[in-house]
Design a protein around this motif. Sequence first.
Motif, mmCIF file in Angstrom:
data_model
loop_
_atom_site.group_PDB
_atom_site.id
_atom_site.type_symbol
_atom_site.label_atom_id
_atom_site.label_comp_id
_atom_site.label_asym_id
_atom_site.label_seq_id
_atom_site.Cartn_x
_atom_site.Cartn_y
_atom_site.Cartn_z
ATOM 1 N N GLN A 44 -18.196 -4.615 -2.840
ATOM 2 C CA GLN A 44 -18.412 -3.416 -2.037
ATOM 3 C C GLN A 44 -17.662 -3.512 -0.705
ATOM 4 O OE1 GLN A 44 -19.195 -1.135 -4.049
ATOM 5 N NE2 GLN A 44 -21.136 -0.398 -3.225
ATOM 6 N N ARG A 45 -17.709 -4.694 -0.074
ATOM 7 C CA ARG A 45 -16.962 -4.902 1.170
ATOM 8 C C ARG A 45 -15.469 -4.713 0.930
ATOM 9 N NH1 ARG A 45 -20.450 -9.469 1.071
ATOM 10 N NH2 ARG A 45 -22.238 -9.037 2.396
ATOM 11 N N ALA A 46 -14.986 -5.279 -0.160
ATOM 12 C CA ALA A 46 -13.563 -5.176 -0.496
ATOM 13 C C ALA A 46 -13.172 -3.723 -0.749
ATOM 14 C CB ALA A 46 -13.248 -6.041 -1.718
ATOM 15 N N ARG A 47 -14.052 -2.964 -1.363
ATOM 16 C CA ARG A 47 -13.799 -1.537 -1.624
ATOM 17 C C ARG A 47 -13.580 -0.782 -0.303
ATOM 18 N NH1 ARG A 47 -15.358 2.109 -5.682
ATOM 19 N NH2 ARG A 47 -16.330 0.408 -6.822
ATOM 20 N N VAL A 48 -14.455 -1.030 0.673
ATOM 21 C CA VAL A 48 -14.327 -0.343 1.955
ATOM 22 C C VAL A 48 -13.098 -0.863 2.716
ATOM 23 C CG1 VAL A 48 -15.441 0.126 4.186
ATOM 24 C CG2 VAL A 48 -16.798 0.130 2.098
ATOM 25 N N ASP A 49 -12.853 -2.155 2.654
ATOM 26 C CA ASP A 49 -11.681 -2.717 3.323
ATOM 27 C C ASP A 49 -10.392 -2.086 2.786
ATOM 28 O OD1 ASP A 49 -10.486 -4.704 5.167
ATOM 29 O OD2 ASP A 49 -9.679 -5.559 3.309
ATOM 30 N N ARG A 50 -10.300 -1.956 1.490
ATOM 31 C CA ARG A 50 -9.124 -1.326 0.869
ATOM 32 C C ARG A 50 -9.001 0.137 1.320
ATOM 33 N NH1 ARG A 50 -10.153 -3.155 -3.637
ATOM 34 N NH2 ARG A 50 -11.468 -1.489 -4.435
ATOM 35 N N LEU A 51 -10.119 0.849 1.320
ATOM 36 C CA LEU A 51 -10.140 2.245 1.744
ATOM 37 C C LEU A 51 -9.672 2.392 3.194
ATOM 38 C CD1 LEU A 51 -11.200 5.255 1.171
ATOM 39 C CD2 LEU A 51 -13.285 4.471 2.318
ATOM 40 N N THR A 52 -10.198 1.552 4.077
ATOM 41 C CA THR A 52 -9.855 1.689 5.496
ATOM 42 C C THR A 52 -8.431 1.218 5.794
ATOM 43 O OG1 THR A 52 -10.864 -0.449 6.058
ATOM 44 C CG2 THR A 52 -12.251 1.534 6.253
ATOM 45 N N ARG A 53 -7.979 0.188 5.120
ATOM 46 C CA ARG A 53 -6.589 -0.258 5.323
ATOM 47 C C ARG A 53 -5.607 0.819 4.887
ATOM 48 N NH1 ARG A 53 -5.650 -5.953 6.049
ATOM 49 N NH2 ARG A 53 -7.609 -7.105 5.951
ATOM 50 N N GLU A 54 -5.865 1.420 3.735
ATOM 51 C CA GLU A 54 -4.943 2.417 3.192
ATOM 52 C C GLU A 54 -4.969 3.734 3.960
ATOM 53 O OE1 GLU A 54 -6.031 2.802 -0.922
ATOM 54 O OE2 GLU A 54 -5.269 0.810 -1.432
#
Length: 176
Positions: A44-54
């Motif tokens: 879940q953390r990785a999902r948000v990290d990917r979303l915010t980076r992109e």
Amino acid sequence: MSKWLRNALLLLVVISPFSSAQFEPQYPIIEELSWTDSSYLAKQRARVDRLTRENTGTPIRGDKTDLNTLQRVVDRELVTNDDKLTLQALGVVLADVMLTAEPALEWKIYEDKRGRSRALCIKDTQDCLFPVTMLSRRMKVGLKPDVKKVYVEAMDLVGAQLPPLPYGETREYLPY
């Protein structure tokens, strides 16, 4: 059938409706996270990290700056209100910020008659917060929550349940 066996069966039939209540779990049940739960939270953390980076160029850092990043996600409507998994992932990141602010909190599994949830609980108590849904429930109905306000209100609830600090110190959960 012997008289003893018949009486024993009769006794079991009479007692069984009452004895089943003794075996019902006492809620809430609070347990440690399993490996599967920890893995789920990491995804879940990785999902948000990917979303915010992109979409914002900002990584998830695991500190209070994540509150600003989450607010950008909310304000820019980067998650649709029907994307339950990603909405709840935002709550996982919010929970991680709460963990950095209050060492008395820890991830736990909280189970009651409604089901099983991942929660932040005050150590050695049954006092828990449910940050996974703090943003998602609001966003699901089309609201744009003030992430810092949600954070401060939740942390104030936690602080009220903790013993007083020594020397008259007070807990302040300012989001800055």
